[in-house]
Design a protein around this motif. Structure first.
Motif, PDB file in Angstrom:
ATOM      1  N   HIS A 107       0.742  -1.190   0.175  1.00 32.77           N
ATOM      2  CA  HIS A 107      -0.022  -0.025  -0.035  1.00 32.77           C
ATOM      3  C   HIS A 107       0.671   1.338  -0.025  1.00 32.77           C
ATOM      4  N   ALA A 108       2.320   1.029   0.331  1.00 36.74           N
ATOM      5  CA  ALA A 108       3.053   2.313   0.287  1.00 36.74           C
ATOM      6  C   ALA A 108       4.475   2.042  -0.198  1.00 36.74           C
ATOM      7  N   PRO A 109       4.541   1.483  -1.466  1.00 33.33           N
ATOM      8  CA  PRO A 109       5.731   1.108  -1.985  1.00 33.33           C
ATOM      9  C   PRO A 109       6.789   2.122  -2.116  1.00 33.33           C
ATOM     10  N   GLU A 110       8.145   1.767  -2.082  1.00 32.72           N
ATOM     11  CA  GLU A 110       9.009   2.851  -2.539  1.00 32.72           C
ATOM     12  C   GLU A 110      10.058   2.207  -3.349  1.00 32.72           C
ATOM     13  N   PHE A 111      10.201   3.060  -4.396  1.00 32.89           N
ATOM     14  CA  PHE A 111      10.966   2.625  -5.425  1.00 32.89           C
ATOM     15  C   PHE A 111      12.487   3.509  -5.873  1.00 32.89           C
ATOM     16  N   THR A 112      13.247   2.803  -5.911  1.00 30.18           N
ATOM     17  CA  THR A 112      14.619   3.410  -6.089  1.00 30.18           C
ATOM     18  C   THR A 112      15.032   3.046  -7.602  1.00 30.18           C
ATOM     19  N   ILE A 113      15.163   4.197  -8.344  1.00 31.30           N
ATOM     20  CA  ILE A 113      15.372   4.173  -9.868  1.00 31.30           C
ATOM     21  C   ILE A 113      16.750   4.990 -10.347  1.00 31.30           C
ATOM     22  N   ALA A 114      17.318   4.272 -11.130  1.00 26.99           N
ATOM     23  CA  ALA A 114      18.659   4.919 -11.517  1.00 26.99           C
ATOM     24  C   ALA A 114      18.473   5.255 -13.372  1.00 26.99           C
ATOM     25  N   VAL A 115      19.049   6.452 -13.439  1.00 24.80           N
ATOM     26  CA  VAL A 115      18.973   6.842 -14.811  1.00 24.80           C
ATOM     27  C   VAL A 115      20.637   6.907 -15.189  1.00 24.80           C
ATOM     28  N   GLU A 116      20.737   6.602 -16.334  1.00 22.74           N
ATOM     29  CA  GLU A 116      22.109   6.428 -16.790  1.00 22.74           C
ATOM     30  C   GLU A 116      22.494   6.851 -18.393  1.00 22.74           C
ATOM     31  N   LEU A 117      23.141   7.780 -18.663  1.00 24.40           N
ATOM     32  CA  LEU A 117      23.443   8.249 -20.069  1.00 24.40           C
ATOM     33  C   LEU A 117      24.636   7.487 -20.739  1.00 24.40           C
ATOM     34  N   GLN A 118      24.757   7.429 -21.980  1.00 25.78           N
ATOM     35  CA  GLN A 118      25.664   6.637 -22.751  1.00 25.78           C
ATOM     36  C   GLN A 118      26.865   6.971 -22.297  1.00 25.78           C
ATOM     37  N   SER A 162       6.551   6.287  -6.067  1.00 27.09           N
ATOM     38  CA  SER A 162       6.055   5.761  -7.233  1.00 27.09           C
ATOM     39  C   SER A 162       7.161   5.687  -8.354  1.00 27.09           C
ATOM     40  N   LYS A 163       7.175   4.920  -9.349  1.00 26.52           N
ATOM     41  CA  LYS A 163       8.324   4.704 -10.360  1.00 26.52           C
ATOM     42  C   LYS A 163       8.399   6.072 -11.118  1.00 26.52           C
ATOM     43  N   ARG A 164       7.295   6.966 -11.330  1.00 26.63           N
ATOM     44  CA  ARG A 164       7.361   8.071 -12.185  1.00 26.63           C
ATOM     45  C   ARG A 164       8.123   9.047 -11.344  1.00 26.63           C
ATOM     46  N   GLN A 165       7.669   9.239 -10.021  1.00 27.69           N
ATOM     47  CA  GLN A 165       8.220  10.301  -9.168  1.00 27.69           C
ATOM     48  C   GLN A 165       9.735  10.156  -9.131  1.00 27.69           C
ATOM     49  N   ALA A 166      10.048   8.597  -8.981  1.00 25.65           N
ATOM     50  CA  ALA A 166      11.402   8.406  -8.842  1.00 25.65           C
ATOM     51  C   ALA A 166      12.113   8.601 -10.168  1.00 25.65           C
ATOM     52  N   GLU A 167      11.668   8.349 -11.457  1.00 27.23           N
ATOM     53  CA  GLU A 167      12.370   8.738 -12.457  1.00 27.23           C
ATOM     54  C   GLU A 167      12.517  10.108 -12.706  1.00 27.23           C
ATOM     55  N   GLN A 168      11.618  11.084 -12.231  1.00 23.74           N
ATOM     56  CA  GLN A 168      11.894  12.577 -12.278  1.00 23.74           C
ATOM     57  C   GLN A 168      12.764  13.059 -11.304  1.00 23.74           C
ATOM     58  N   ALA A 169      12.770  12.421 -10.046  1.00 20.70           N
ATOM     59  CA  ALA A 169      13.914  12.645  -9.215  1.00 20.70           C
ATOM     60  C   ALA A 169      15.232  12.522  -9.862  1.00 20.70           C
ATOM     61  N   ALA A 170      15.301  11.268  -9.994  1.00 15.42           N
ATOM     62  CA  ALA A 170      16.513  10.800 -10.796  1.00 15.42           C
ATOM     63  C   ALA A 170      17.006  11.562 -11.944  1.00 15.42           C
ATOM     64  N   ALA A 171      16.211  11.905 -12.909  1.00 18.97           N
ATOM     65  CA  ALA A 171      16.566  12.794 -13.864  1.00 18.97           C
ATOM     66  C   ALA A 171      17.047  14.383 -13.512  1.00 18.97           C
ATOM     67  N   LYS A 172      16.247  14.909 -12.451  1.00 21.70           N
ATOM     68  CA  LYS A 172      16.696  16.059 -12.047  1.00 21.70           C
ATOM     69  C   LYS A 172      17.853  16.013 -11.141  1.00 21.70           C
ATOM     70  N   ALA A 173      18.198  15.017 -10.479  1.00 18.26           N
ATOM     71  CA  ALA A 173      19.486  14.990  -9.813  1.00 18.26           C
ATOM     72  C   ALA A 173      20.702  14.650 -10.860  1.00 18.26           C
ATOM     73  N   LEU A 174      20.444  14.050 -11.815  1.00 18.87           N
ATOM     74  CA  LEU A 174      21.424  13.911 -12.894  1.00 18.87           C
ATOM     75  C   LEU A 174      21.743  15.179 -13.484  1.00 18.87           C
ATOM     76  N   LEU A 175      20.674  15.919 -13.878  1.00 16.02           N
ATOM     77  CA  LEU A 175      20.873  17.320 -14.688  1.00 16.02           C
ATOM     78  C   LEU A 175      21.550  18.411 -13.774  1.00 16.02           C
TER      79      LEU A 175
END
Length: 228
Positions: free
Chosen positions: A186-197, A208-221
């Motif tokens: 009922h309250a999952p926690e996702f760790t998502i990684a983003v990687e460039l070439q 949520s996966k979407r929020q984690a993806e957005q946060a990972a993209a922001k951190a990398l930017l």
């Protein structure tokens, strides 16, 4: 007694004294603490989201009288999305007042973006029901502060911005991968990684996966050069 003190302190931080303090108590009660005699904040969250949306729509129209719908929509989304609500919740120390079940407490629920964002929306609804739209609007505008004025710079979607950054340098789109999933169903926690070439990489955790993806993209930017 301790909860009453926490709620009084929260009232001071949001700038509203409740005529019906039970509304605020309900707004900070997570579903993991609900019972037949204790209502959680989910219905208030639903209402608060709509109140916030109306306030932000009004504010954006007043702030830029020449903006088109296409310009206003991303600004609106940036101001009402869960990440923005969670940021405001952190600024007012809302996590300290949350009533959570044991599993949520142990999994760091007071710091979770989804829980904080939901609770912030519930608090907005509680103020609206307690004192009406004008009081709720004044509180929202005060707590969101200069976010409304600077929203154009913040409105761009981090995933889109990162993809554009990569494409401008002849790279394929960033690759997102799930590193870990934790927490109850009922309250999952996702760790998502983003990687460039080129090997640049970042991770983020969210409800949520979407929020984690957005946060990972922001951190990398934030670590990448603006040009070159």
């Amino acid at each position: 007694m301790k909860l009453a003190a926490e709620l009084k302190a929260l009232e001071a931080r949001i700038g509203h004294g409740f005529a019906r303090p039970e509304l605020l108590a309900r707004a900070v009660t997570h579903s993991s603490m609900s019972s037949p005699t204790r209502k959680d904040n989910q219905r208030l969250e639903f209402l608060g989201d709509r109140v916030l949306g109306l306030v932000m729509a009004e504010a954006l129209l007043a702030n830029d009288k020449s903006a088109t719908e296409g310009q206003l929509a991303p600004r609106f989304n940036a101001l009402v999305r869960k990440e923005a609500c969670a940021d405001v919740a952190r600024e007012i120390g809302l996590g300290e007042a949350l009533k959570l079940g044991r599993s949520e407490m142990l999994s760091g629920g007071r710091r979770k973006q989804a829980l904080l964002g939901d609770a912030m929306e519930a608090v907005i609804a509680a103020v609206y029901l307690d004192a009406g739209f004008e009081v709720a609007r004044d509180m929202i505008l005060r707590l969101w502060g200069d976010r409304i004025g600077r929203v154009e710079a913040d409105a761009r979607d981090p995933k889109t911005s990162l993809q554009e950054w990569a494409q401008a340098r002849g790279m394929p789109p960033p690759v997102y991968s799930e590193v870990k999933r934790a927490g109850p169903d009922h309250a999952p926690e996702f760790t998502i990684a983003v990687e460039l070439q080129n090997g640049d990489r970042a991770e983020a955790v969210a409800g949520s996966k979407r929020q984690a993806e957005q946060a990972a993209a922001k951190a990398l930017l934030e670590r990448l050069p603006a040009s070159g």
